[in-house]
Motif scaffolding. Structure first.
Motif, PDB file in Angstrom:
ATOM      1  N   THR A  66       0.887  -1.287   0.015  1.00 52.44           N
ATOM      2  CA  THR A  66       0.015   0.009   0.089  1.00 52.44           C
ATOM      3  C   THR A  66       0.831   1.298   0.037  1.00 52.44           C
ATOM      4  O   THR A  66       0.130   2.329   0.093  1.00 52.44           O
ATOM      5  CB  THR A  66      -1.001   0.183   1.183  1.00 52.44           C
ATOM      6  OG1 THR A  66       0.049  -0.121   2.513  1.00 52.44           O
ATOM      7  CG2 THR A  66      -1.705  -1.213   1.265  1.00 52.44           C
ATOM      8  N   ARG A  67       2.249   1.082   0.069  1.00 53.78           N
ATOM      9  CA  ARG A  67       2.880   2.251  -0.031  1.00 53.78           C
ATOM     10  C   ARG A  67       4.260   2.127  -0.829  1.00 53.78           C
ATOM     11  O   ARG A  67       4.633   1.109  -1.273  1.00 53.78           O
ATOM     12  CB  ARG A  67       3.629   2.312   1.407  1.00 53.78           C
ATOM     13  CG  ARG A  67       2.651   2.777   2.831  1.00 53.78           C
ATOM     14  CD  ARG A  67       2.177   4.196   2.432  1.00 53.78           C
ATOM     15  NE  ARG A  67       1.324   4.376   3.818  1.00 53.78           N
ATOM     16  CZ  ARG A  67       1.264   5.548   4.650  1.00 53.78           C
ATOM     17  NH1 ARG A  67       2.242   6.353   4.590  1.00 53.78           N
ATOM     18  NH2 ARG A  67       0.610   5.509   5.490  1.00 53.78           N
ATOM     19  N   GLU A  82       0.964   6.718  -1.130  1.00 53.79           N
ATOM     20  CA  GLU A  82      -0.121   5.868  -0.981  1.00 53.79           C
ATOM     21  C   GLU A  82      -0.242   4.827  -2.407  1.00 53.79           C
ATOM     22  O   GLU A  82      -0.148   5.605  -3.280  1.00 53.79           O
ATOM     23  CB  GLU A  82      -1.424   6.422  -0.640  1.00 53.79           C
ATOM     24  CG  GLU A  82      -2.509   5.491  -0.138  1.00 53.79           C
ATOM     25  CD  GLU A  82      -1.988   4.754   1.146  1.00 53.79           C
ATOM     26  OE1 GLU A  82      -2.542   3.535   1.450  1.00 53.79           O
ATOM     27  OE2 GLU A  82      -1.534   5.551   2.024  1.00 53.79           O
ATOM     28  N   ARG A  83      -0.037   3.684  -2.312  1.00 51.88           N
ATOM     29  CA  ARG A  83      -0.307   2.955  -3.655  1.00 51.88           C
ATOM     30  C   ARG A  83      -1.622   2.376  -3.359  1.00 51.88           C
ATOM     31  O   ARG A  83      -1.628   1.492  -2.866  1.00 51.88           O
ATOM     32  CB  ARG A  83       1.157   1.947  -3.638  1.00 51.88           C
ATOM     33  CG  ARG A  83       1.058   1.331  -4.998  1.00 51.88           C
ATOM     34  CD  ARG A  83       2.119   0.086  -4.727  1.00 51.88           C
ATOM     35  NE  ARG A  83       1.858  -1.037  -4.365  1.00 51.88           N
ATOM     36  CZ  ARG A  83       1.260  -1.862  -5.205  1.00 51.88           C
ATOM     37  NH1 ARG A  83       1.303  -1.844  -6.507  1.00 51.88           N
ATOM     38  NH2 ARG A  83       1.104  -3.097  -4.863  1.00 51.88           N
ATOM     39  N   ASN A  84      -2.140   2.403  -4.782  1.00 51.66           N
ATOM     40  CA  ASN A  84      -3.409   1.637  -5.042  1.00 51.66           C
ATOM     41  C   ASN A  84      -2.957   0.169  -5.453  1.00 51.66           C
ATOM     42  O   ASN A  84      -2.249   0.263  -6.704  1.00 51.66           O
ATOM     43  CB  ASN A  84      -4.343   2.407  -5.961  1.00 51.66           C
ATOM     44  CG  ASN A  84      -5.549   1.742  -6.318  1.00 51.66           C
ATOM     45  OD1 ASN A  84      -5.821   0.448  -6.598  1.00 51.66           O
ATOM     46  ND2 ASN A  84      -6.563   2.327  -6.153  1.00 51.66           N
ATOM     47  N   LEU A  90      -0.137   6.310  -7.644  1.00 53.02           N
ATOM     48  CA  LEU A  90       0.320   6.870  -6.340  1.00 53.02           C
ATOM     49  C   LEU A  90      -0.276   7.986  -6.144  1.00 53.02           C
ATOM     50  O   LEU A  90      -0.569   8.936  -7.061  1.00 53.02           O
ATOM     51  CB  LEU A  90       1.888   6.987  -6.283  1.00 53.02           C
ATOM     52  CG  LEU A  90       2.765   5.768  -6.696  1.00 53.02           C
ATOM     53  CD1 LEU A  90       4.080   6.299  -6.752  1.00 53.02           C
ATOM     54  CD2 LEU A  90       2.581   4.579  -5.731  1.00 53.02           C
ATOM     55  N   SER A  91      -0.409   8.598  -4.831  1.00 55.93           N
ATOM     56  CA  SER A  91      -0.605   9.800  -4.465  1.00 55.93           C
ATOM     57  C   SER A  91       0.106   9.964  -3.382  1.00 55.93           C
ATOM     58  O   SER A  91       0.324   9.228  -2.455  1.00 55.93           O
ATOM     59  CB  SER A  91      -2.184   9.883  -3.935  1.00 55.93           C
ATOM     60  OG  SER A  91      -2.553   8.869  -2.897  1.00 55.93           O
ATOM     61  N   VAL A  93       1.753  11.213   0.307  1.00 56.69           N
ATOM     62  CA  VAL A  93       0.997  11.424   1.267  1.00 56.69           C
ATOM     63  C   VAL A  93       1.826  12.282   2.365  1.00 56.69           C
ATOM     64  O   VAL A  93       1.482  13.380   3.051  1.00 56.69           O
ATOM     65  CB  VAL A  93       1.436   9.860   2.220  1.00 56.69           C
ATOM     66  CG1 VAL A  93       1.053   9.887   3.702  1.00 56.69           C
ATOM     67  CG2 VAL A  93       0.645   8.797   1.534  1.00 56.69           C
ATOM     68  N   ASP A 136       5.933   2.989  10.556  1.00 55.72           N
ATOM     69  CA  ASP A 136       4.984   3.485   9.636  1.00 55.72           C
ATOM     70  C   ASP A 136       3.749   3.075  10.425  1.00 55.72           C
ATOM     71  O   ASP A 136       3.369   2.002  10.703  1.00 55.72           O
ATOM     72  CB  ASP A 136       5.122   2.541   8.518  1.00 55.72           C
ATOM     73  CG  ASP A 136       4.274   2.400   7.236  1.00 55.72           C
ATOM     74  OD1 ASP A 136       3.323   3.222   7.300  1.00 55.72           O
ATOM     75  OD2 ASP A 136       4.534   2.164   6.113  1.00 55.72           O
ATOM     76  N   GLN A 138       0.939   2.946   9.012  1.00 54.33           N
ATOM     77  CA  GLN A 138      -0.130   1.970   8.329  1.00 54.33           C
ATOM     78  C   GLN A 138       0.242   0.816   8.390  1.00 54.33           C
ATOM     79  O   GLN A 138       0.689  -0.107   7.300  1.00 54.33           O
ATOM     80  CB  GLN A 138      -0.022   2.578   6.793  1.00 54.33           C
ATOM     81  CG  GLN A 138      -0.654   3.956   6.690  1.00 54.33           C
ATOM     82  CD  GLN A 138      -1.845   4.016   6.576  1.00 54.33           C
ATOM     83  OE1 GLN A 138      -2.516   3.216   6.328  1.00 54.33           O
ATOM     84  NE2 GLN A 138      -2.411   5.080   7.273  1.00 54.33           N
TER      85      GLN A 138
END
Length: 177
Positions: A66-67, A82-84, A90-91, A93, A136, A138
């Motif tokens: 996810t990252r 953030e990884r879909n 990616l977006s 963070v 992390d 997450q």
């Protein structure tokens, strides 16, 4: 400059040192052919409208489910995306920068890895002769359930479940109250 492949083998993430960017490619697992999907550059907006900061001369990239983490030389930072897992996109963070807050030893990071339990990111700072540790937040849940059902049969509780995934799971403990 550097690249990493997602664990499922479907995506490749590449750092572009002189472009201050990270690019995403889908990967055909049969032919190995790459198809360009996305490029994120320093001081631009990602697809979610977030301003990407501190992605100056990325040298190292590390991919999880996810990252995506990019360590940068000029920016002296670790940039987190953030990884879909489905699309690979990616977006932005956040970024953690050397000598800001509690961050130290990130001058010219040349190596990075994640602990086996995915709780800590370790980055080396070549110019500082040190290691920086990030926790992390997450952390993946250890078990993803597909279903959990229960019924009473002949005075006994019968439980049925199936997991979609298990990550560092030692077993199950059933309790009643």
């Amino acid at each position: 400059n550097n690249l990493d492949i997602s664990d499922d083998g479907n995506f490749v993430y590449v750092t572009a040192f002189s472009e201050d960017a990270i690019s995403v490619f889908s990967r055909n697992q049969t032919t190995g052919i790459l198809t360009f999907l996305q490029s994120l550059k320093n001081n631009t907006l990602d697809g979610s409208g977030n301003m990407i900061t501190d992605l100056d001369a990325p040298q190292v990239v590390y991919v999880t489910d996810t990252r995506v983490y990019a360590a940068t030389g000029v920016g002296r930072s670790v940039v987190v995306f953030e990884r879909n897992p489905t699309t690979g996109l990616l977006s932005f963070v956040e970024s953690e920068v050397d000598d800001m807050g509690d961050v130290a030893f990130l001058n010219d990071p040349e190596g990075m890895t994640l602990s086996r339990d995915h709780r800590f990111v370790y980055a080396t700072g070549d110019e500082d002769d040190g290691i920086t540790v990030f926790q992390d937040i997450q952390i993946p849940l250890p078990v993803e359930l597909m279903y959990f059902k229960g019924k009473v049969a002949k005075g006994q509780a019968m439980l049925y479940w199936q997991t979609a995934s298990e990550f560092i799971n030692e077993g199950f403990e059933i309790q009643r109250s």
